[in-house]
Design an enzyme around this catalytic site. Structure first.
Site, PDB file in Angstrom:
ATOM      1  N   ASP A 340       0.404  -0.851   0.195  1.00 46.32           N
ATOM      2  CA  ASP A 340       0.439   0.270  -0.322  1.00 46.32           C
ATOM      3  C   ASP A 340       0.368   1.431   0.325  1.00 46.32           C
ATOM      4  O   ASP A 340       2.317   1.241   0.139  1.00 46.32           O
ATOM      5  CB  ASP A 340      -0.950  -0.429   1.327  1.00 46.32           C
ATOM      6  CG  ASP A 340      -1.595   1.249   1.668  1.00 46.32           C
ATOM      7  OD1 ASP A 340      -2.228   1.612   0.428  1.00 46.32           O
ATOM      8  OD2 ASP A 340      -1.073   1.613   2.232  1.00 46.32           O
ATOM      9  N   ASP A 539      -1.295  -0.823   5.783  1.00 46.37           N
ATOM     10  CA  ASP A 539      -1.691   0.018   7.467  1.00 46.37           C
ATOM     11  C   ASP A 539      -3.294   0.348   7.631  1.00 46.37           C
ATOM     12  O   ASP A 539      -3.453   0.389   9.153  1.00 46.37           O
ATOM     13  CB  ASP A 539      -0.186   1.077   7.608  1.00 46.37           C
ATOM     14  CG  ASP A 539      -0.926   2.152   7.122  1.00 46.37           C
ATOM     15  OD1 ASP A 539      -1.559   1.689   5.371  1.00 46.37           O
ATOM     16  OD2 ASP A 539      -1.005   3.220   7.900  1.00 46.37           O
ATOM     17  N   ASP A 543      -6.744  -1.503   3.101  1.00 45.10           N
ATOM     18  CA  ASP A 543      -5.929  -2.704   3.217  1.00 45.10           C
ATOM     19  C   ASP A 543      -6.112  -4.308   3.569  1.00 45.10           C
ATOM     20  O   ASP A 543      -5.781  -5.229   3.145  1.00 45.10           O
ATOM     21  CB  ASP A 543      -4.620  -2.221   3.409  1.00 45.10           C
ATOM     22  CG  ASP A 543      -4.288  -1.129   3.098  1.00 45.10           C
ATOM     23  OD1 ASP A 543      -4.422  -0.851   1.774  1.00 45.10           O
ATOM     24  OD2 ASP A 543      -3.486  -0.555   3.909  1.00 45.10           O
TER      25      ASP A 543
END
Length: 645
Positions: A340, A539, A543
């Site tokens: 990410d 995080d 996600d």
């Protein structure tokens, strides 16, 4: 809590000895028993040399009982519990069989070396628990609660959300919360791994287990004791150590069947060689006892768990928390890692990167004016501009005469007898904005930056470029992964330009832009089709689906609770370089496990063959078999020493 009680992750109390000396003896009780057993064996052997046979046997019996009690008890209990035979019973039978045919010394030696290898395995287990023990020691047991103006000492388990606690200088913070009153400096190295203390004031978050260095602060509790960040660390390590890897589960299933086969072959060997090979009954029984010793899979059984526990323990010490041996084992097979962007590769907060001011204006004065206006907004871009000003200047910000927040567009303010507009280009005048300073805004946007426009009565006064900045360690971390042969891919919801720019800065191999949470999952599935085993690092809440889809999900420690709960591995120190270290540790562990399995199987085959060819006697069989177990455990302890190749 009274002396001798320890709070576990579930706030249960486990009673232990209040005497440190007794605790130390208790931890090494198996080793002490093995050593005593060895001493009695030596005394028995000396007495046999002096023709005191009855006294010699008495000492051998003492060696049997002292050295073999723990393992025999363990073997019997496990057999009753699992309704299956195990290695401990094989050793028990072999030692008794040796004594029956008069080989007291050899039987006692078998017990001694088996006890020694058991003590070594216990030592490995204790080493793997060391991180939890040290964490429990750090965790405060009591807190000074402030209620109705009075102070009272209470156990941390009775603290409720909303309670106020007083934390004095030098004390550890007993619960997660936010500072309600006071200012101080906090040492957060136990949580973040950062050695530099952090200054904190009213409203700032504090975490249980961190140290209050210099100021007295009142903290409002925001989480119960069982849900603190500190407790999550302990729970993750505990669950990881209790969960077994696929290799370990296979070995345990294999052990039961193997033990039955060995016992069957031993029974057959007690009779068949006497008739087929003309061995005497004594030789036949003797060779059967040797087979019972050397065919036992002690070293094979000890090939995996000590190495896995050591590796999990090593990772926990470095802030890499594995939620089980299965994930640690899987990590070495990963061929690609998807990241990410926001909060993972980048800091997750925009920062000012460019300021272009109209030539007739002073940059310092203009920036002070813009920060003074933006200080009245909660928008992340406004906060970034104010923080940029304060990081470089000590001057007090001005107070606008009039200010208006235009939702979705920007701010309109009156300051220094002039009207100011700060916001999007459509808000300040799109045509003016695009041609300002040779279309500098277009250049900034092409670099993936967000542009804030400033306008006064004379036209566009300045443009400010902001960007979510790549973490300092990101580039080196991704380079380390490349050196390990791992392909790196960025999944982001940002535009193509932003993704391209961040990818160039961070040294990532590939990127996929404009990903929604569901698009991330489908994109990750395509990556899995290309590479097979794939890890995902994230995080945020968005996600979580991708973390669950990946073969191994890795969460940043400062990320959302959902991400950490979904992930298989948690980086408590938010350091991406730990990923390469975790992969090296996983590969090292798997390599050591393979070495252990190959070595233990080879030793078993050589010893069995030597026994059938009558090259092997019982003492050598004992030393060869149990010695290989000790070597396997010692080899496993190498996992405590890091993730080097």
């Amino acid at each position: 809590m009274s002396q001798g009680q320890v709070a576990t992750a579930n706030n249960e109390k486990v009673v232990v000895s209040s005497s440190p000396r007794f605790e130390k003896i208790f931890v090494h009780i198996e080793l002490i028993a093995a050593i005593l057993s060895g001493i009695f064996i030596v005394m028995g052997w000396l007495l046999s040399k002096w023709s005191h046979e009855s006294f010699s046997i008495a000492f051998y019996l003492a060696a049997f009982i002292i050295g073999g009690y723990a393992k025999a008890k363990e073997g019997i209990e496990e057999t009753i519990k699992n309704k299956d035979l195990n290695v401990e019973l094989l050793m028990f039978f072999a030692a008794i069989g040796s004594a029956i045919i008069g080989y007291w010394t050899e039987g006692a030696m078998l017990i001694f070396i088996f006890a020694l290898s058991g003590a070594l395995e216990t030592y490995t287990m204790n080493k793997s628990q060391k991180e939890i023990s040290s964490l429990l020691e750090i965790q405060p047991e009591t807190a000074l609660r402030v209620k109705d103006g009075r102070e009272e000492v209470v156990h941390v388990s009775v603290l409720d959300v909303g309670d106020f606690i007083l934390v004095k200088p030098g004390e550890r913070v007993p619960a997660d919360g936010k500072i309600a009153q006071g200012m101080t400096t906090i040492d957060e190295s136990t949580i973040s791994g950062e050695s530099i203390p952090v200054s904190k004031g009213s409203g700032a978050e504090v975490f249980a287990g961190t140290i209050n260095l210099n100021g007295s602060v009142t903290v409002e509790v925001t989480k119960p004791a069982s849900e603190t960040v500190f407790q999550k660390i302990i729970q993750l390590v505990q669950s990881a150590q209790s969960e077994k890897s696929p290799s370990q589960l296979f070995i345990e299933r294999f052990e039961g069947a193997y033990v039955k086969i060995v016992l069957l072959v031993v029974v057959l060997m007690m009779f068949i060689p006497h008739f087929l090979l003309d061995w005497s009954w004594n030789t036949t029984f003797y060779r059967a006892m040797i087979l019972l010793v050397v065919a036992s899979p002690c070293a094979l059984v000890a090939s995996i768990m000590p190495a896995t526990l050591s590796a999990i323990s090593n990772g926990a010490r470095k802030g890499i928390l594995f939620k089980g041996g299965v994930h640690l084992e899987s990590l070495s097979h990963v061929k690609a890692i998807a990241f990410d962007k926001t909060g993972t590769l980048t800091k997750g907060k925009p920062e000012v990167t460019d300021i272009v001011v109209r030539p007739d204006l002073n940059e310092h004065d203009l920036l002070r004016l813009v920060a003074s206006i933006e200080n009245h907004s909660n928008h992340p871009l406004a906060n970034a501009i104010v923080q940029y000003w304060r990081a470089k200047n000590q001057e007090v910000l001005m107070q606008p005469d009039q200010i208006e927040d235009v939702p979705g567009w920007g701010l309109k303010a009156r300051l220094n007898d002039q009207e100011w507009l700060i916001g999007k280009k459509d808000f300040v005048g799109i045509n003016e904005a695009l041609v300002f300073e040779d279309s500098v805004s277009t250049k900034l946007e092409n670099e993936g930056k967000t542009v804030v426009y400033v306008k006064d009565s004379s036209g566009i006064a300045a443009v400010i470029g902001l960007q979510d900045v790549v973490r300092k360690e990101t580039k080196n971390a991704l380079l380390a992964l490349k050196n390990e042969g791992i392909c790196t891919i960025m999944l982001t919801g940002d535009s193509e330009n932003t993704a391209k720019n961040i990818a160039a800065q961070s040294n990532i191999d590939e990127y996929i832009a404009e990903c929604l949470p569901e698009t991330k999952v489908s994109s990750l599935k395509k990556v899995k089709e290309r590479y097979g085993n794939v890890a995902m690092v994230g995080d945020g809440v968005n996600d979580a689906p991708a973390l669950a889809t990946a073969n191994v999900g890795i969460a940043m420690g400062e990320g959302s609770d959902v991400a950490m709960e979904t992930a298989d591995v948690v980086l408590m120190k938010n350091d991406l370089s730990r990923i390469a270290e975790a992969i090296r540790l996983s590969r090292k562990m798997n390599r050591i496990i393979k070495q252990n399995i190959i070595f233990s199987l080879t030793v078993i085959m050589i010893l069995i063959a030597s026994n059938f060819l009558e090259f092997l006697n019982l003492p050598l069989g004992v030393v060869g078999h149990e010695g290989s177990t000790i070597l396997v455990i010692l080899n496993s302890l190498r996992c405590l020493g890091g993730g080097k190749r």
